[in-house]
Each structure stands twice: as C-alpha cells, then as structure tokens.
Write an enzyme that holds these catalytic residues in place. Structure first.
Site, PDB file in Angstrom:
ATOM      1  NE  ARG A  33      -3.561   2.473   2.406  1.00  0.00           N
ATOM      2  CZ  ARG A  33      -3.969   3.165   3.463  1.00  0.00           C
ATOM      3  NH1 ARG A  33      -3.601   2.787   4.682  1.00  0.00           N
ATOM      4  NH2 ARG A  33      -4.734   4.224   3.308  1.00  0.00           N
ATOM      5  CG  HIS A  34      -1.046   4.877  -1.084  1.00  0.00           C
ATOM      6  ND1 HIS A  34      -1.263   5.782  -0.070  1.00  0.00           N
ATOM      7  CD2 HIS A  34      -2.267   4.390  -1.412  1.00  0.00           C
ATOM      8  CE1 HIS A  34      -2.546   5.865   0.201  1.00  0.00           C
ATOM      9  NE2 HIS A  34      -3.182   5.021  -0.602  1.00  0.00           N
ATOM     10  NE  ARG A  71      -4.361   7.206  -2.877  1.00  0.00           N
ATOM     11  CZ  ARG A  71      -5.326   7.570  -3.713  1.00  0.00           C
ATOM     12  NH1 ARG A  71      -5.182   8.666  -4.453  1.00  0.00           N
ATOM     13  NH2 ARG A  71      -6.441   6.862  -3.813  1.00  0.00           N
ATOM     14  CD  GLU A 126      -8.813   2.055  -2.687  1.00  0.00           C
ATOM     15  OE1 GLU A 126      -9.139   0.995  -3.260  1.00  0.00           O
ATOM     16  OE2 GLU A 126      -8.326   2.088  -1.545  1.00  0.00           O
ATOM     17  CG  HIS A 180      -4.729   2.753  -4.251  1.00  0.00           C
ATOM     18  ND1 HIS A 180      -4.321   4.058  -4.035  1.00  0.00           N
ATOM     19  CD2 HIS A 180      -4.447   2.491  -5.556  1.00  0.00           C
ATOM     20  CE1 HIS A 180      -3.821   4.552  -5.159  1.00  0.00           C
ATOM     21  NE2 HIS A 180      -3.884   3.617  -6.094  1.00  0.00           N
TER      22      HIS A 180
END
Length: 217
Positions: A16-17, A66, A90, A158
């Site tokens: 995940r970012h 991101r 996302e 995401h």
C-alpha cells in the site's frame, strides 16, 4: 513456504502507498489523485529499503500519484523500472470522494450503514468491490505469470484494491473479503505460490517475511 528464494514458488508483494493528507484527515480518496505527505515519502523510503532485500524481479503500480511515488522509492534502490496500470487504482467512490466518514454518515447514512454491514454497495454511486477485483486481479495475475519460477512481483496499490485482489486470488467468496483487515500506510501483504494456488503468507506486514517454522508450513 519460507520467506527465501530458492525454488519455493513465485511471490506477490502487495504494497500500500504511503500517507497522504486525506489519510490523516479521514477523507475518502477513491480515485482522487492525492500526493504523499513528507511523512508518506519517508514511509516509502523506509519500506523500500526493506523490500529491496527481497530482490524483486518486477514492480507494477497504480498510476495515481500516491502509489506511483511510493513505487519510485523502490525503483530507486533496486534499479528496476516501474510499469503502471490504471487497473490497480483504488475503488471509485463517486460522491463520497473528498468527504470524511462523519460527513458520509450524515449525508448518506443508510448507504454507509449497509456498507458497514458488509452488503454489496456502490459507495457514492461508484464501483462494487467485485468490480475492482475484476480489473485489478487480472493485472496482478498477468504480471505474476511472467515471473521466473521463484520470482517476486511487487504490486504498489491502495488498501481497498489490494484487499479485493487478495480475496479474488485466494478464491474467497466476496462476502468474506472484509475479514481481511486493512493495510496501514506503506505496509504490505505477501502471497506465495502453493500446490493448490496462492496462499496468504503475510498480511499488513512492515518487516521482512520470516520462514514459517512449525507443523503448518
């Protein structure tokens, strides 16, 4: 399955970012293109140094900033090029995007409550979780298929997209996907190739995978 290479099957690291301002403010991001904070960049740099020790063979990322900027930190320490795919974005959350959870409960209380009960809901008129899996999981499967037999793919995406992808790759029923807890910023989950398909080896990890020592390895 161990956390080491050496003929033990392919691995997928779903990362995940890092932190964004909207994460801190508790705002739904969805497909809104929000940048990392300085804290988020620091998280990405720290995690990248750890993940580089896994000697990944390929990196694929969501094209939202991101995720792309998080992936860039791993590319910088591994020398790998990042490929980008919009299929890893996302979940699109329509009119919920940009709102805090409190604002959503106030304006769309019935829909919010149904989502929290685990019902299939188009949050804000957006995507169903199964639709996210329909677009994201094939991207991961296609890239993983190109790995060497003991190769490692890092997927930078995401929280929601990663959960639906894990659920799909593990063959879990969609109404059970919520049982997979969320990922903290810049934490990751690891899937390993087993004789009956993909297995969840690590979830919401922030350190390198360790070998499973015991009767259930």
């Amino acid at each position: 399955m161990s956390g080491e290479k050496g003929g033990r099957g392919r691995r997928i690291v779903l990362w995940r970012h890092g932190q964004t301002a909207w994460n801190v403010e508790g705002r739904f991001q969805g497909t809104t293109d929000i940048e990392l904070t300085e804290t988020g960049l620091g998280q990405a740099r720290r995690a990248a140094r750890l993940l580089a020790a896994l000697k990944p063979d390929a990196i694929v990322a969501s094209d939202l900033k991101r995720a792309a900027d998080t992936a860039a930190e791993l590319a910088a320490v591994t020398g790998l090029e990042v490929s980008y795919d919009a299929g890893l974005r996302e979940t699109y959350a329509g009119v919920w995007q940009g709102l805090t959870h409190a604002e959503i409960r106030e304006r769309y209380g019935e829909q919010y409550a149904a989502w929290k009960r685990g019902e299939p809901v188009r949050r804000g008129g957006g995507e169903l979780e199964t639709e996210v899996a329909d677009r994201a999981a094939p991207v991961v499967e296609e890239r993983a298929a190109k790995l060497p037999d003991d190769g490692t793919l890092v997927v930078v995406s995401h929280g929601g997209a990663i959960r639906t992808t894990i659920g799909r790759l593990l063959g879990l029923a969609p109404d059970t996907w919520e049982a997979l807890g969320g990922l903290s910023n810049c934490c990751w989950s690891v899937l390993g190739e087993g004789v009956r398909g993909w297995r969840l080896l690590e979830h919401n990890a922030g350190s390198l995978p360790e070998p499973v020592l015991g009767d259930d390895n």
